[in-house]
Design an enzyme around this catalytic site. Sequence first.
Site, PDB file in Angstrom:
ATOM      1  N   GLU A  73      -1.167  -1.771  10.097  1.00 27.14           N
ATOM      2  CA  GLU A  73      -0.493  -0.775   8.709  1.00 27.14           C
ATOM      3  C   GLU A  73      -1.410  -0.002   8.908  1.00 27.14           C
ATOM      4  OE1 GLU A  73       1.053  -3.008   4.867  1.00 27.14           O
ATOM      5  OE2 GLU A  73       1.166  -4.462   6.338  1.00 27.14           O
ATOM      6  N   LYS A 127       0.746  -1.528  -0.142  1.00 26.05           N
ATOM      7  CA  LYS A 127       0.244   0.036  -0.048  1.00 26.05           C
ATOM      8  C   LYS A 127       0.473   1.258   0.053  1.00 26.05           C
ATOM      9  CE  LYS A 127      -3.541  -1.732   3.246  1.00 26.05           C
ATOM     10  NZ  LYS A 127      -4.363  -1.426   4.313  1.00 26.05           N
ATOM     11  N   HIS A 164      -1.189   5.265   9.830  1.00 23.28           N
ATOM     12  CA  HIS A 164      -1.101   6.384   9.197  1.00 23.28           C
ATOM     13  C   HIS A 164      -1.932   6.737  10.345  1.00 23.28           C
ATOM     14  CE1 HIS A 164      -0.844   4.984   4.961  1.00 23.28           C
ATOM     15  NE2 HIS A 164      -1.189   3.714   5.526  1.00 23.28           N
TER      16      HIS A 164
HETATM   17  P1  NAD Z   1      -2.582 -11.070   8.328  1.00 23.17           P
HETATM   18  O1  NAD Z   1      -1.659 -10.824   9.412  1.00 23.17           O
HETATM   19  O2  NAD Z   1      -3.674 -11.718   8.456  1.00 23.17           O
HETATM   20  O3  NAD Z   1      -1.482 -12.472   8.194  1.00 23.17           O
HETATM   21  C1  NAD Z   1      -0.118 -12.640   7.635  1.00 23.17           C
HETATM   22  C2  NAD Z   1       0.194 -13.622   6.967  1.00 23.17           C
HETATM   23  O4  NAD Z   1       1.963 -13.253   6.602  1.00 23.17           O
HETATM   24  C3  NAD Z   1       0.007 -14.587   8.615  1.00 23.17           C
HETATM   25  O5  NAD Z   1      -0.019 -16.002   7.867  1.00 23.17           O
HETATM   26  C4  NAD Z   1       1.558 -14.893   8.949  1.00 23.17           C
HETATM   27  O6  NAD Z   1       2.511 -16.052   9.842  1.00 23.17           O
HETATM   28  C5  NAD Z   1       2.135 -14.556   7.169  1.00 23.17           C
HETATM   29  N1  NAD Z   1       4.010 -13.744   7.927  1.00 23.17           N
HETATM   30  C6  NAD Z   1       4.470 -12.861   8.180  1.00 23.17           C
HETATM   31  N2  NAD Z   1       5.688 -12.853   8.655  1.00 23.17           N
HETATM   32  C7  NAD Z   1       6.179 -13.915   7.684  1.00 23.17           C
HETATM   33  C8  NAD Z   1       7.370 -14.442   7.121  1.00 23.17           C
HETATM   34  N3  NAD Z   1       8.499 -13.554   7.499  1.00 23.17           N
HETATM   35  N4  NAD Z   1       7.561 -15.182   5.890  1.00 23.17           N
HETATM   36  C9  NAD Z   1       6.281 -15.653   6.149  1.00 23.17           C
HETATM   37  N5  NAD Z   1       5.183 -15.760   6.041  1.00 23.17           N
HETATM   38  C10 NAD Z   1       4.933 -14.779   7.273  1.00 23.17           C
HETATM   39  O7  NAD Z   1      -2.580  -9.888   6.918  1.00 23.17           O
HETATM   40  P2  NAD Z   1      -3.132  -9.400   5.818  1.00 23.17           P
HETATM   41  O8  NAD Z   1      -4.204  -8.390   7.441  1.00 23.17           O
HETATM   42  O9  NAD Z   1      -3.495 -10.572   5.301  1.00 23.17           O
HETATM   43  O10 NAD Z   1      -2.721  -8.487   5.538  1.00 23.17           O
HETATM   44  C11 NAD Z   1      -1.619  -9.433   4.495  1.00 23.17           C
HETATM   45  C12 NAD Z   1      -0.996  -7.604   3.496  1.00 23.17           C
HETATM   46  O11 NAD Z   1      -2.251  -7.212   2.629  1.00 23.17           O
HETATM   47  C13 NAD Z   1      -1.084  -6.034   4.801  1.00 23.17           C
HETATM   48  O12 NAD Z   1       0.235  -5.728   3.618  1.00 23.17           O
HETATM   49  C14 NAD Z   1      -1.800  -5.777   3.730  1.00 23.17           C
HETATM   50  O13 NAD Z   1      -1.893  -4.213   4.276  1.00 23.17           O
HETATM   51  C15 NAD Z   1      -1.837  -5.800   2.958  1.00 23.17           C
HETATM   52  N6  NAD Z   1      -3.449  -4.943   2.271  1.00 23.17           N
HETATM   53  C16 NAD Z   1      -3.933  -5.025   1.028  1.00 23.17           C
HETATM   54  C17 NAD Z   1      -5.178  -3.989   0.572  1.00 23.17           C
HETATM   55  C18 NAD Z   1      -5.272  -3.832  -0.819  1.00 23.17           C
HETATM   56  O14 NAD Z   1      -5.560  -2.908  -1.045  1.00 23.17           O
HETATM   57  N7  NAD Z   1      -3.757  -3.155  -1.254  1.00 23.17           N
HETATM   58  C19 NAD Z   1      -5.787  -3.932   2.014  1.00 23.17           C
HETATM   59  C20 NAD Z   1      -6.257  -5.310   2.938  1.00 23.17           C
HETATM   60  C21 NAD Z   1      -4.556  -5.550   2.872  1.00 23.17           C
END
Ligand code: NAD
Length: 343
Positions: A206, A136, A210
């Site tokens: 995240e 993002k 902000h």
């Molecule tokens: P989450 O916290 O629910 O899950 C994160 C996952 O990553 C977990 O399974 C964790 O075990 C794994 N992880 C963490 N560190 C790791 C590593 N070093 N190696 C392997 N796996 C690892 O995350 P989420 O809420 O699903 O969000 C994921 C991303 O998506 C975030 O960065 C968020 O900002 C982004 N996102 C983007 C948008 C968009 O519209 N662009 C919208 C929502 C979320």
Amino acid sequence: MSLQVASQTSRFGAVVQSPLRVGVLGFGGLGQSAARMLAQKQEMSWIAAADQKGYAYALAGLKLQDCVAAYQKGSLGYLEAIGQLSNSSIQDLIGRAGSVEGYFLALPNLPNTFMAEVARQFIQSGWRGVLVDAIKRTSAVEQLLNLSDDLQAAGITYLTGCGATPGLLTAAAAIAAQSYAEIHQVKITFGVGIANWEAYRATIREDIAHLPGHNTESARQMTDAEVEALLDQTNGLLALEDMEHADDIMLELAGICSRDRVTVGGVVDTRNPKKPLSTNVKITGRTFEGKISTHTFTLGDETSMAANVCGPAFGYLKAGIGLHRRGIHGLFTAAEVMPQFVR
Ligand code: NAD
């Protein structure tokens, strides 16, 4: 007479002949939604996944329920027979799963340099294929831009900013811009409703980063109890304004408008799956005849964050595999490539 739907032809014809072998890195909120989505797709086969403590790989395909059950025990690494516990799960999986053609990186970008580090791991591994992220922040995309030449030399096609915002809404802005001779403003306003914040820990951390008085490092270090205490103060709502969002740099790179004309803000309700407001992007500009007008693209209120992030991510992954098979490597953004619909 029976009508047959022709398989896709032309340069993308080869892509749909057999299911694309894909992986998902990160198995939290978005990673699990991505796996659920893939279970309904014929054109993609989900064969690899990793979380922070382990990974799973099976050429015949991963089973969603088994993976969720293993993750609830602590990691995909607990998956019987095919799971592997590891503290360097991504690196180990890349080493094992050479037949994966592309990955959706559903990983947290905490610290703010994490996704670029993951990209570097792929570059160093010698693996060739397609990577798609949904990151993002503008500063996070800038780090990837610095890796553009290395990605190209490594034979990796990397599509960045391919979620909802940035992603779907940025691409919509790029299309809407075509009506105008000059773009005056792109204004993205999002509404997100989730039943509980724990389902999307990284997303919520995240977003907190902000808020005034917070940054990515302080948000990363917050304990779950501290996040809950903050959300208690706001009745579960996060109101976000003038966010550092990569929609701005992506539209600037695509030659549409300078980044200062792009704004992103919204409201996240962490206690109610109903959206607090309708997500939309408004694109204001001047036509060649001198008229000022605004196009508005509004997402359906029933569509979840997961649907609007994972759908585009796989659409871009399919498009990326098409590019990769044509020998086109390097870094691209969601504003310069059209996603391909995945059946
Ligand atoms: P989450 O916290 O629910 O899950 C994160 C996952 O990553 C977990 O399974 C964790 O075990 C794994 N992880 C963490 N560190 C790791 C590593 N070093 N190696 C392997 N796996 C690892 O995350 P989420 O809420 O699903 O969000 C994921 C991303 O998506 C975030 O960065 C968020 O900002 C982004 N996102 C983007 C948008 C968009 O519209 N662009 C919208 C929502 C979320």
